[in-house]
Write a protein that holds these residues in place. Sequence first.
Motif, PDB file in Angstrom:
ATOM      1  N   LEU A  18       0.881  -1.004   0.165  1.00  0.00           N
ATOM      2  CA  LEU A  18       0.572   0.444   0.254  1.00  0.00           C
ATOM      3  C   LEU A  18       0.914   1.040   0.185  1.00  0.00           C
ATOM      4  O   LEU A  18       0.761   1.853  -0.628  1.00  0.00           O
ATOM      5  N   ILE A  19       2.060   2.070   0.891  1.00  0.00           N
ATOM      6  CA  ILE A  19       2.688   2.398   0.519  1.00  0.00           C
ATOM      7  C   ILE A  19       3.316   2.718  -0.460  1.00  0.00           C
ATOM      8  O   ILE A  19       3.406   3.924  -1.504  1.00  0.00           O
ATOM      9  N   VAL A  20       3.863   1.675  -1.283  1.00  0.00           N
ATOM     10  CA  VAL A  20       4.260   1.938  -2.133  1.00  0.00           C
ATOM     11  C   VAL A  20       2.707   2.449  -3.490  1.00  0.00           C
ATOM     12  O   VAL A  20       3.447   3.221  -4.601  1.00  0.00           O
ATOM     13  N   VAL A  21       1.992   1.407  -3.640  1.00  0.00           N
ATOM     14  CA  VAL A  21       1.339   2.041  -3.935  1.00  0.00           C
ATOM     15  C   VAL A  21       0.738   3.590  -4.328  1.00  0.00           C
ATOM     16  O   VAL A  21       1.633   4.592  -4.925  1.00  0.00           O
ATOM     17  N   THR A  22       0.693   4.373  -2.645  1.00  0.00           N
ATOM     18  CA  THR A  22       0.498   5.560  -2.298  1.00  0.00           C
ATOM     19  C   THR A  22       1.881   6.555  -3.144  1.00  0.00           C
ATOM     20  O   THR A  22       0.988   7.639  -3.035  1.00  0.00           O
ATOM     21  N   ILE A  26       0.939   9.381  -5.395  1.00  0.00           N
ATOM     22  CA  ILE A  26       1.293  10.412  -6.114  1.00  0.00           C
ATOM     23  C   ILE A  26       2.558  11.379  -6.985  1.00  0.00           C
ATOM     24  O   ILE A  26       1.969  12.507  -7.903  1.00  0.00           O
ATOM     25  N   LEU A  27       3.363  10.395  -7.030  1.00  0.00           N
ATOM     26  CA  LEU A  27       4.179  11.015  -8.216  1.00  0.00           C
ATOM     27  C   LEU A  27       3.549  10.581  -9.699  1.00  0.00           C
ATOM     28  O   LEU A  27       3.604  11.632 -10.532  1.00  0.00           O
ATOM     29  N   ALA A  30       2.143  13.554  -9.870  1.00  0.00           N
ATOM     30  CA  ALA A  30       2.427  15.315 -10.766  1.00  0.00           C
ATOM     31  C   ALA A  30       3.868  15.397 -11.783  1.00  0.00           C
ATOM     32  O   ALA A  30       3.087  16.372 -11.868  1.00  0.00           O
ATOM     33  N   ILE A  31       3.321  14.042 -12.175  1.00  0.00           N
ATOM     34  CA  ILE A  31       4.117  14.467 -13.372  1.00  0.00           C
ATOM     35  C   ILE A  31       3.542  14.021 -14.582  1.00  0.00           C
ATOM     36  O   ILE A  31       3.589  14.991 -15.638  1.00  0.00           O
ATOM     37  N   ILE A  32       2.021  13.154 -14.529  1.00  0.00           N
ATOM     38  CA  ILE A  32       1.249  13.805 -15.412  1.00  0.00           C
ATOM     39  C   ILE A  32       0.064  14.792 -16.320  1.00  0.00           C
ATOM     40  O   ILE A  32       0.938  15.014 -17.603  1.00  0.00           O
ATOM     41  N   PRO A  33       0.207  15.566 -15.422  1.00  0.00           N
ATOM     42  CA  PRO A  33      -0.047  17.346 -16.139  1.00  0.00           C
ATOM     43  C   PRO A  33       0.945  17.681 -17.024  1.00  0.00           C
ATOM     44  O   PRO A  33       1.543  18.176 -17.979  1.00  0.00           O
ATOM     45  N   GLN A  34       2.666  16.624 -16.402  1.00  0.00           N
ATOM     46  CA  GLN A  34       3.624  17.856 -17.198  1.00  0.00           C
ATOM     47  C   GLN A  34       3.183  17.446 -18.948  1.00  0.00           C
ATOM     48  O   GLN A  34       3.977  17.722 -19.608  1.00  0.00           O
ATOM     49  N   PHE A  35       3.449  16.461 -19.089  1.00  0.00           N
ATOM     50  CA  PHE A  35       3.220  15.548 -20.023  1.00  0.00           C
ATOM     51  C   PHE A  35       2.243  16.391 -21.025  1.00  0.00           C
ATOM     52  O   PHE A  35       2.755  16.403 -22.578  1.00  0.00           O
TER      53      PHE A  35
END
Length: 151
Positions: A18-22, A26-27, A30-35
């Motif tokens: 769950l921590i890794v998926v969270t 979050i990443l 933050a990254i997809i709108p930049q594409f």
Amino acid sequence: MGRNRPHPRGGFTLVEILIVVTIMAILAGAIIPQFSNSTNDAKKSAAAYDLSYMRSQIQTYRAQHGGLLPSQSLVELISQTNSSGAIGSGTSYPYGPYAPTIPVNPYNGINTVVAPGSIPPTATVSGAGWLYDTASGSLWLNDTTTPFASQ
């Protein structure tokens, strides 16, 4: 002596997963709108370059043809011409072509050139990629939402 040691279990606990998926969510957020912004940036860059290039070719045509401007379709820019602007081929038509093709407007995918409804253009023209004023030699992108659409 024969103590049996429990074998450590290989794998992740539910909390670790769950921590890794969270963190990945979050990443990604933050990254997809930049594409998506890079697509708009590419369109702006292509449009700015094409406008600058075509305006430059119109002025080169004007200089080589004694102040004459290309016709409404800008066909003279992609053809060989003589000093009076007539299109042809051979040694009697030493000028041009100034561009291999009329570029496609990156916002609407059209390379057709038409007259604007008003000078400067205040609205887009259906079915056109570029707006060209034969009286002044001004060229505009057929998209009034871009900051460099007007000359």
